[in-house]
Scaffold this motif. Structure first.
Motif, PDB file in Angstrom:
ATOM      1  N   UNK A 144       0.861  -1.177   0.000  1.00 45.48           N
ATOM      2  CA  UNK A 144       0.000   0.000   0.000  1.00 45.48           C
ATOM      3  C   UNK A 144       0.904   1.236   0.000  1.00 45.48           C
ATOM      4  N   UNK A 145       0.321   2.431   0.015  1.00 47.59           N
ATOM      5  CA  UNK A 145       1.160   3.642   0.048  1.00 47.59           C
ATOM      6  C   UNK A 145       2.099   3.698   1.258  1.00 47.59           C
ATOM      7  N   UNK A 146       1.796   2.978   2.331  1.00 50.00           N
ATOM      8  CA  UNK A 146       2.740   2.989   3.462  1.00 50.00           C
ATOM      9  C   UNK A 146       3.857   1.963   3.261  1.00 50.00           C
ATOM     10  N   UNK A 147       3.726   1.136   2.239  1.00 50.79           N
ATOM     11  CA  UNK A 147       4.752   0.126   1.950  1.00 50.79           C
ATOM     12  C   UNK A 147       5.397   0.391   0.597  1.00 50.79           C
ATOM     13  N   UNK A 148       5.403  -0.634  -0.243  1.00 51.03           N
ATOM     14  CA  UNK A 148       6.103  -0.475  -1.529  1.00 51.03           C
ATOM     15  C   UNK A 148       5.321   0.395  -2.512  1.00 51.03           C
ATOM     16  N   UNK A 149       4.052   0.599  -2.244  1.00 52.57           N
ATOM     17  CA  UNK A 149       3.204   1.435  -3.101  1.00 52.57           C
ATOM     18  C   UNK A 149       3.005   0.874  -4.515  1.00 52.57           C
ATOM     19  N   UNK A 150       3.008  -0.438  -4.631  1.00 60.00           N
ATOM     20  CA  UNK A 150       2.622  -1.039  -5.916  1.00 60.00           C
ATOM     21  C   UNK A 150       1.226  -0.554  -6.311  1.00 60.00           C
ATOM     22  N   UNK A 151       0.390  -0.342  -5.320  1.00 58.92           N
ATOM     23  CA  UNK A 151      -1.005   0.033  -5.598  1.00 58.92           C
ATOM     24  C   UNK A 151      -1.094   1.258  -6.502  1.00 58.92           C
ATOM     25  N   UNK A 152      -0.092   2.142  -6.428  1.00 53.62           N
ATOM     26  CA  UNK A 152      -0.136   3.368  -7.236  1.00 53.62           C
ATOM     27  C   UNK A 152      -0.055   3.079  -8.733  1.00 53.62           C
ATOM     28  N   UNK A 153       0.368   1.869  -9.092  1.00 51.30           N
ATOM     29  CA  UNK A 153       0.457   1.554 -10.531  1.00 51.30           C
ATOM     30  C   UNK A 153      -0.913   1.234 -11.135  1.00 51.30           C
ATOM     31  N   UNK A 154      -1.907   1.013 -10.293  1.00 54.15           N
ATOM     32  CA  UNK A 154      -3.244   0.707 -10.809  1.00 54.15           C
ATOM     33  C   UNK A 154      -3.989   2.009 -11.100  1.00 54.15           C
TER      34      UNK A 154
END
Ligand code: GCU
Length: 711
Positions: free
Chosen positions: A593-603
């Motif tokens: 999530x944004x508090x971690x690796x922030x892969x979610x931002x790629x969606x």
């Protein structure tokens, strides 16, 4: 009463037949044309299903006989020309077909028509399927065409044969080479090597044609340059000739740095000439492609795994994926060939969360402004071939963030039919529901102005309707081998079958596909069909539950990717189960999530928000995106730890139920297949219990909580 195929002999394939040493019995069929193949399928299929000999006829005589099945194109068949309007037929496109029930006076017959011979062949299989699944075959007015143009298999011949080989173990790890095709290097005795065409190649070709597969990359994705040598090309040409009547074209996986291989001397390149923009580089690939095309006129092109898992690629020579793919694509474009460039790149030097790398590398190239005012650098004959999820064929992954993001590039979806992480050839796991979940996932893709696209499921991206791509492709990593039943586990055939059906029409319901397959494979008995369909439909979720529930990923033993190894620490962090589970005293799971690796931002924004928030992420993907506290309350009312344990136990229980269901069907299944599946289910249940016990006891070391297995 009769199968009528006019002019079936007109396209006999004469290529290579003089040079071939042919296996007894194969010679005739090797020379078949597609229409002959269709005729043979109808004769064999109808005779078998109706249990009487159905004759074949070449011309209509004065009238089509009552009860006949007529097959052809407007070009081959007078009957089709007379009865099927050109405009209607044109609408079904190259691979599509029409099936019509026709009444003339007191005679009634069926016409199967395609625009191409292959289209007609697909129609023949569709008609047989109706008969075999007990659907009406009168009053028909059917029109079908595939949603995706290139429906390919990638076959990994020499490495990691998870399924299909004759060996009883978990795959090719026990030393036996179980490859489907015998090339010189496979070590089998020369008498059985290509160009000898073994019957099983034709059995496989017929099976693949029956579900509309159009092409196959025949060698491992970690390619051996041998496949580009004249000796191999000759063998490949023989194979291509054998598969051609079934509408199946060959492609090859290549190693990007093949031009530097001394076995091609004096035609080798120096490292300096390996710049993809260098004419020497392009001319090398153009020469090689021409050589292949001379032997295989309908050759598809190359599959390339570049700068991935140690394979060479353009980055070794100072260029990016766009340059590399385009260099090869430029070289082969005049020959009409395509480049399937894989996006499975993940070294941690771009981002510690390896899942982010593909989009970080390929996204900017797709978006790059071009001198002519358009965007996107990849050429039109390049497909970017992307796995369904961002990690590596896990039993459950979120969709790959690249779907919908690569607006200006042709994108092929890659699914793994061979069950590397989903039980290999030991576990019964029907994958169609997983692929359906992937294909029907909403990407929430937006257009340039931020407006949601109207069609934006992964299936729409892949079939080109979301972003108006003209060329479309889907690729399945095949589960074929030299086993009598081709796939090792009888139920693994269902995955190959389903892949073909979903590649043809991704909107299909996986339960309907399962039902067709059960009826065609095991029988039409009502109790049998419902019991087996239900068993298959739950098998994937059960596997997810006892292996990697609630979104935890990659807990596999590194040696074989079959058994559990949650405590394994490998030299490479991004291959280590402990890195993926992040188990500690606070909880379990990987924070992306944004508090971690922030892969979610790629969606796209809607998915980014949904996945990024632990309160809105789908439960099934919880640990994929979040580190979850052991005591977190779950929708079931249990705390996370209890829910986790519950999933492991429920998954294993389901396997026990499958075993009991199977046992109850003994009287309805032939003895040999009954015993073979029974033996696999016993192994399956023991191995599933091993997954549960290994994982639960390891997690318990961190959670410190009691194991309360619930019903
Ligand atoms: C998996 C598999 C490899 C394969 C790779 C790929 O990681 O284990 O054998 O080469 O996928 O898709 O390239």
């Amino acid at each position: 009463s009769t199968v009528l195929v006019e002019n079936a002999d007109r396209n006999r394939c004469h290529r290579h037949t003089q040079d071939l040493r042919m296996a007894p019995g194969s010679a005739e069929r090797l020379m078949d044309s597609t229409l002959q193949a269709a005729r043979e399928e109808l004769v064999r299929g109808l005779s078998g299903l109706l249990d009487r000999r159905i004759p074949a006829q070449d011309g209509p005589g004065h009238a089509v006989p009552d009860g006949a099945v007529v097959l052809g194109t407007r070009e081959s068949s007078q009957v089709v020309r007379r009865l099927v309007p050109a405009g209607e037929l044109a609408r079904v496109g190259e691979d599509g077909f029409l099936i019509r029930s026709v009444s003339q006076g007191r005679r009634a017959f069926t016409v199967i028509a395609g625009n191409t011979d292959v289209g007609a062949l697909y129609g023949a299989f569709a008609f047989l399927r109706r008969l075999q699944t007990h659907r009406p075959i009168t009053g028909l007015s059917l029109a079908e065409s595939p949603r995706i143009a290139n429906r390919h298999l990638n076959y990994w011949d020499t490495e990691r044969l998870y399924a299909g080989n004759n060996a009883s173990g978990t795959g090719g790890l026990n030393g036996e080479n179980g490859a489907l095709f015998n090339f010189a290097a496979t070590g089998e005795s020369a008498a059985r090597n290509l160009p000898v065409i073994l019957d099983r190649y034709l059995v496989a070709a017929r099976a693949l044609a029956s579900v509309g597969i159009t092409g196959i990359t025949i060698n491992n994705v970690n390619a051996d340059n041998a496949y580009l040598t004249p000796e191999y090309i000759e063998q490949e040409a023989a194979l291509a000739d054998a598969l051609r009547p079934y509408g199946i074209r060959l492609a090859l996986s290549i190693r990007y740095a093949a031009p530097t291989d001394q076995r091609f001397a004096p035609d080798t390149l120096t490292d300096e000439q390996m710049a993809p923009v260098d004419p020497a580089f392009q001319e090398w690939w153009s020469r090689k492609a021409r050589q292949i095309q001379e032997a295989i006129p309908d050759f598809v092109g190359f599959t390339v795994k570049a700068n991935s898992e140690g394979q060479p690629g353009p980055q070794d020579f100072g260029y990016d994926h766009g340059d590399g793919a385009n260099g090869m694509a430029t070289a082969v474009a005049p020959l009409g060939l395509r480049i399937y460039w894989r996006t499975f790149v993940y070294n941690a030097d771009v981002d510690r969360d390896r899942l982010k790398r593909a989009y970080l590398e390929f996204g900017p190239i797709d978006d790059e402004p071009q001198p002519d005012g358009t965007r996107g650098r990849f050429l039109d004959n390049v497909f970017l071939q992307t796995k369904n999820g961002p990690l590596d064929y896990q039993a459950r992954e979120p969709i790959h963030p690249m779907f919908g993001r690569m607006e200006n590039t042709n994108q092929a979806l890659e699914l793994q039919i061979t069950q590397e992480y989903t039980g290999q050839n030991r576990m019964l796991c029907f994958l169609a529901p997983m692929w359906e979940e992937v294909l029907k996932t909403d990407t929430y893709a937006t257009d340039g102005d931020g407006r949601l696209l109207e069609r934006r499921l992964v299936g729409h991206i892949v079939d080109g309707t979301a972003q108006h791509h003209a060329d479309t492709a889907i690729v399945g990593v095949a589960n074929l081998g030299n086993a009598d039943n081709l796939t090792g586990h009888h139920f693994s055939q269902a995955n190959l079958y389903a892949f073909g059906r979903q590649a043809w029409d991704w909107t299909l319901d996986s339960a309907d596909i399962a039902e067709d397959w059960v009826r065609m494979t095991w029988g039409n008995g009502r109790g049998l069909v419902s019991a087996l369909v239900a068993m298959m439909m739950g098998s994937w979720e059960a596997l997810v539950s006892y292996q990697t529930p609630l979104g935890v990923a990659h807990q596999f033993r590194s040696s074989d990717h079959y058994g559990p190894a949650p405590s394994e620490v490998l030299a490479r962090e991004d291959w280590s189960p402990v890195y993926y589970n992040q188990a500690d005293a606070t909880g379990l799971g990987f924070d992306r999530s944004p508090t971690g690796s922030d892969l979610t931002a790629q969606y796209f924004p809607t998915l980014a928000a949904r996945y990024g928030d632990i309160d809105s992420v789908p439960e099934e993907l919880l640990m994929w995106f979040h580190h979850v506290p052991w005591d977190r309350p779950m929708p079931s009312g249990r705390i996370f730890w209890d829910e986790l344990v519950h999933r492991y136990y429920a998954g294993v229980r389901y396997v026990g139920e499958m075993r009991r269901t199977w046992d109850s069907l003994e009287s309805q299944v032939d003895a040999r297949r009954f015993a073979e599946v029974k033996a696999k289910l016993a192994l399956h249940e023991a191995d599933a219990a091993d997954w549960r016990d290994t994982c639960v006891s390891y997690w318990q070391q961190f959670s410190g909580r009691e194991i309360r297995a619930t019903d």
